[in-house]
Motif scaffolding. Structure first.
Motif, PDB file in Angstrom:
ATOM      1  N   GLY A   1       0.864  -1.350   0.139  1.00  0.00           N
ATOM      2  CA  GLY A   1       0.380  -0.095  -0.603  1.00  0.00           C
ATOM      3  C   GLY A   1       1.326   0.795  -0.238  1.00  0.00           C
ATOM      4  O   GLY A   1       0.936   1.686   0.046  1.00  0.00           O
ATOM      5  N   ALA A   2       1.734   1.389   1.058  1.00  0.00           N
ATOM      6  CA  ALA A   2       3.193   2.564   0.896  1.00  0.00           C
ATOM      7  C   ALA A   2       3.659   2.945  -0.163  1.00  0.00           C
ATOM      8  O   ALA A   2       3.280   3.547  -0.828  1.00  0.00           O
ATOM      9  N   LEU A   3       4.130   1.633  -0.968  1.00  0.00           N
ATOM     10  CA  LEU A   3       4.202   1.505  -2.059  1.00  0.00           C
ATOM     11  C   LEU A   3       4.020   2.423  -3.568  1.00  0.00           C
ATOM     12  O   LEU A   3       3.763   3.000  -4.735  1.00  0.00           O
ATOM     13  N   ALA A   4       2.432   2.288  -3.451  1.00  0.00           N
ATOM     14  CA  ALA A   4       1.391   1.863  -3.906  1.00  0.00           C
ATOM     15  C   ALA A   4       0.895   4.019  -4.369  1.00  0.00           C
ATOM     16  O   ALA A   4       0.960   4.417  -5.703  1.00  0.00           O
ATOM     17  N   ASP A   5       1.009   3.814  -2.943  1.00  0.00           N
ATOM     18  CA  ASP A   5       0.601   5.494  -2.095  1.00  0.00           C
ATOM     19  C   ASP A   5       1.537   6.208  -3.315  1.00  0.00           C
ATOM     20  O   ASP A   5       1.682   7.476  -3.428  1.00  0.00           O
ATOM     21  N   ALA A   6       2.908   5.531  -3.453  1.00  0.00           N
ATOM     22  CA  ALA A   6       4.212   6.965  -4.152  1.00  0.00           C
ATOM     23  C   ALA A   6       4.168   6.481  -5.535  1.00  0.00           C
ATOM     24  O   ALA A   6       4.732   6.897  -6.169  1.00  0.00           O
ATOM     25  N   ASP A   7       3.268   5.932  -6.077  1.00  0.00           N
ATOM     26  CA  ASP A   7       3.256   5.568  -7.303  1.00  0.00           C
ATOM     27  C   ASP A   7       4.227   4.031  -7.534  1.00  0.00           C
ATOM     28  O   ASP A   7       4.281   5.215  -8.893  1.00  0.00           O
ATOM     29  N   ILE A   8       5.118   3.468  -7.274  1.00  0.00           N
ATOM     30  CA  ILE A   8       5.635   2.863  -7.497  1.00  0.00           C
ATOM     31  C   ILE A   8       5.265   1.491  -7.669  1.00  0.00           C
ATOM     32  O   ILE A   8       4.772   0.833  -6.973  1.00  0.00           O
ATOM     33  N   ASN A   9       5.694   1.407  -9.091  1.00  0.00           N
ATOM     34  CA  ASN A   9       5.417  -0.584  -9.088  1.00  0.00           C
ATOM     35  C   ASN A   9       5.761  -1.525  -9.133  1.00  0.00           C
ATOM     36  O   ASN A   9       7.339  -1.289  -8.922  1.00  0.00           O
ATOM     37  N   ILE A  10       5.388  -2.610  -8.585  1.00  0.00           N
ATOM     38  CA  ILE A  10       6.441  -3.475  -8.230  1.00  0.00           C
ATOM     39  C   ILE A  10       6.580  -4.811  -9.131  1.00  0.00           C
ATOM     40  O   ILE A  10       5.241  -5.320  -9.201  1.00  0.00           O
ATOM     41  N   ASP A  11       7.447  -5.271  -9.341  1.00  0.00           N
ATOM     42  CA  ASP A  11       8.117  -6.142 -10.431  1.00  0.00           C
ATOM     43  C   ASP A  11       7.586  -7.713 -10.582  1.00  0.00           C
ATOM     44  O   ASP A  11       6.929  -8.495 -11.038  1.00  0.00           O
ATOM     45  N   MET A  12       8.325  -7.510  -8.806  1.00  0.00           N
ATOM     46  CA  MET A  12       8.178  -9.006  -8.520  1.00  0.00           C
ATOM     47  C   MET A  12       8.266  -9.208  -7.071  1.00  0.00           C
ATOM     48  O   MET A  12       8.840  -8.329  -6.932  1.00  0.00           O
ATOM     49  N   ILE A  13       8.009 -10.018  -6.692  1.00  0.00           N
ATOM     50  CA  ILE A  13       7.426  -9.852  -4.684  1.00  0.00           C
ATOM     51  C   ILE A  13       8.052 -11.227  -3.918  1.00  0.00           C
ATOM     52  O   ILE A  13       7.938 -12.379  -5.365  1.00  0.00           O
ATOM     53  N   SER A  14       9.319 -11.374  -3.096  1.00  0.00           N
ATOM     54  CA  SER A  14       9.396 -12.646  -2.598  1.00  0.00           C
ATOM     55  C   SER A  14       8.967 -11.911  -1.296  1.00  0.00           C
ATOM     56  O   SER A  14       9.611 -11.195  -0.732  1.00  0.00           O
ATOM     57  N   THR A  15       8.769 -13.729  -0.569  1.00  0.00           N
ATOM     58  CA  THR A  15       8.806 -13.093   0.697  1.00  0.00           C
ATOM     59  C   THR A  15       9.747 -14.186   1.583  1.00  0.00           C
ATOM     60  O   THR A  15       9.524 -15.227   0.696  1.00  0.00           O
ATOM     61  N   SER A  16       9.715 -13.871   3.099  1.00  0.00           N
ATOM     62  CA  SER A  16       9.711 -14.978   3.759  1.00  0.00           C
ATOM     63  C   SER A  16       9.200 -14.882   5.558  1.00  0.00           C
ATOM     64  O   SER A  16       8.361 -13.937   5.734  1.00  0.00           O
ATOM     65  N   ASP A  17       9.451 -15.731   6.417  1.00  0.00           N
ATOM     66  CA  ASP A  17       9.170 -15.021   7.724  1.00  0.00           C
ATOM     67  C   ASP A  17       9.478 -14.063   8.117  1.00  0.00           C
ATOM     68  O   ASP A  17       8.621 -13.411   9.057  1.00  0.00           O
ATOM     69  N   ILE A  18      10.818 -13.307   7.518  1.00  0.00           N
ATOM     70  CA  ILE A  18      10.962 -12.438   8.234  1.00  0.00           C
ATOM     71  C   ILE A  18      10.997 -10.730   7.223  1.00  0.00           C
ATOM     72  O   ILE A  18      12.069  -9.960   7.610  1.00  0.00           O
ATOM     73  N   LYS A  19      11.263 -11.204   6.308  1.00  0.00           N
ATOM     74  CA  LYS A  19      11.158 -10.125   4.980  1.00  0.00           C
ATOM     75  C   LYS A  19      10.362  -9.726   3.578  1.00  0.00           C
ATOM     76  O   LYS A  19       9.648 -11.083   3.984  1.00  0.00           O
ATOM     77  N   ILE A  20      10.034  -8.899   3.747  1.00  0.00           N
ATOM     78  CA  ILE A  20       9.157  -9.349   1.916  1.00  0.00           C
ATOM     79  C   ILE A  20      10.268  -8.265   0.792  1.00  0.00           C
ATOM     80  O   ILE A  20      11.194  -6.775   1.123  1.00  0.00           O
ATOM     81  N   SER A  21      10.429  -8.462  -0.217  1.00  0.00           N
ATOM     82  CA  SER A  21      11.047  -7.379  -0.853  1.00  0.00           C
ATOM     83  C   SER A  21      10.705  -7.266  -2.188  1.00  0.00           C
ATOM     84  O   SER A  21       9.778  -8.231  -2.388  1.00  0.00           O
ATOM     85  N   CYS A  22      11.226  -6.266  -2.640  1.00  0.00           N
ATOM     86  CA  CYS A  22       9.914  -5.921  -4.021  1.00  0.00           C
ATOM     87  C   CYS A  22      11.167  -5.569  -5.196  1.00  0.00           C
ATOM     88  O   CYS A  22      11.817  -4.806  -4.671  1.00  0.00           O
TER      89      CYS A  22
END
Length: 407
Positions: free
Chosen positions: A360-381
């Protein structure tokens, strides 16, 4: 008490800084401590050597590159040993091979496999300060190998384990580990403590304070690390198994790296074993892959996207070009104009909604996400390269990391 200290390139960047390091080391020695000091090459000398090699050839032999780059640390250890002797204390400089550091057979990104500490123990028994070249070792063929960028951190931690040191201090040009890069977000706060797992994620995802393999080794051998600044005596950040902070902070830090490239293979046959063949070929060429995304099957084929470091991009493309012929894929593409932005925190596993807040924060800044990766303690875009720093600022503010209230 035995202390292992590591000083990075900026800490030994010129003669005056080498003398400063010598004074710090001797001060600890005169308090009755045994001292082992690991140093990097001076300043930008490694980059200068790389540039020099490129003036000779665009495709240098990996073996000869390791032979070349290992000379930078030899300059540092000799000069620091001289500076310490000039203060009236005996010191001896040792290359990685002389210190008994053995590695696997890979060049440029080798891994330490064993340490024969016989020579180091003998020199310490004589009351000498040991100055050991970081970043290097010797493989089974008798060739000098290097450990990759930041490898001196790994050297320091491995020597701490091999010598059963009481303390491992990593000296750098910053005061410790921050909630993000202070050059991007001036309001970033220094963390008093951080867990191994959080530090490992931050290191893998772009935080340049510690090398990931150094953190892995520290966690494996349960060696607390003290990350400090070599230009003052301020307390730094302690990296250890568990911290009180993780109980209070959901997100510990935001980091980013521009040393990333995205590759896509399209029209991949949807058959058992195809993904194995693709990624085994990459692994056989010592190429590490991070994010992996596979699209839904259509007409018996799908697309597979993944990321590698830009350092590995050329070899990845060469490998993929051969692989798609074998697996029958329709083609491939790549994009090096991207960056990876990540939020990390041990608390996110037990706090739902962090992913939604991030997106949501990235969307509000008009930043598009190309790929997403997650683990128990991180979210990467994966985002566009030119939007990375704005994404960091946005997420740092979203998770109120400028009000952590640390030193």
């Amino acid at each position: 008490m035995m202390i292992v200290q590591k000083f990075g390139g900026t800490s030994v960047g010129d003669a005056s800084r080498i003398k400063n390091v010598a004074r710090r080391v001797v001060e600890q020695y005169r308090q009755g401590n045994q001292m082992v000091v690991v140093v990097s090459a001076m300043g930008d000398s490694t980059d200068d050597l790389i540039d020099l090699s490129r003036q000779i050839t665009d495709s240098p032999s990996p073996r000869e590159m390791d032979m070349l780059l290992s000379t930078g640390e030899q300059v540092s250890i000799a000069l620091l040993a001289m500076a310490i002797k000039n203060l009236g204390v005996e010191a001896v400089s040792l290359t990685g091979p002389q210190a008994g550091i053995k590695t696997d057979v890979y060049y440029s990104k080798s891994r330490i496999t064993a340490v024969d500490n016989t020579r180091m123990r003998a020199e310490l028994a004589k009351g000498k300060i040991l100055i050991v070249a970081g970043f290097q070792g010797l493989n089974e063929y008798g060739d000098i190998t290097t450990l990759g960028r930041g490898g001196s951190d790994t050297t320091a931690v491995v020597l701490s384990a091999a010598l059963q040191a009481d303390l491992c201090e990593i000296f750098t040009d910053v005061d410790g580990v921050y909630t993000t890069d202070p050059r991007v977000v001036p309001e970033a706060c220094k963390l008093d403590t951080i867990t191994y797992d959080e530090m490992l994620e931050l290191a893998h995802l772009g935080a340049a304070v510690l090398h990931p393999r150094a953190v892995e080794c520290a966690k494996l051998y349960n060696i607390p690390l003290h990350v400090r600044c070599s230009f003052n005596n301020h307390p730094g950040t302690i990296v250890k198994e568990e911290t009180d902070m993780e109980k209070n902070m959901i997100i510990t830090g935001v980091t980013y790296t521009k040393n990333v490239a995205k590759l896509g293979i399209f029209g991949v046959p949807d058959q058992p074993g195809i993904a194995y063949m693709i990624f085994k070929n990459l692994a056989d060429n010592n190429i590490s892959v991070d994010m992996i995304v596979q699209s839904s099957m259509r007409d018996g084929v799908n697309d597979i996207s993944f990321t590698v470091t830009q350092d590995d991009l050329r070899r990845s493309l060469e490998t993929i070009e051969e692989t798609i012929k074998v697996v029958g894929a329709q083609g491939y593409t790549h994009d090096a104009d991207v960056a990876m932005v990540s939020v990390v925190g041990a608390g996110m596993n037990s706090n739902p909604g962090i992913a939604a807040m991030t997106f949501g924060a990235l969307a509000d800044a008009d930043i598009n996400i190309d790929m997403i990766s997650t683990s128990d303690i991180k979210i990467s875009c994966i985002v566009k390269n030119n939007e990375a720093e704005q994404a960091v600022k946005t997420l740092h503010k979203k998770f109120a990391l400028d009000s952590v209230g640390q030193n």
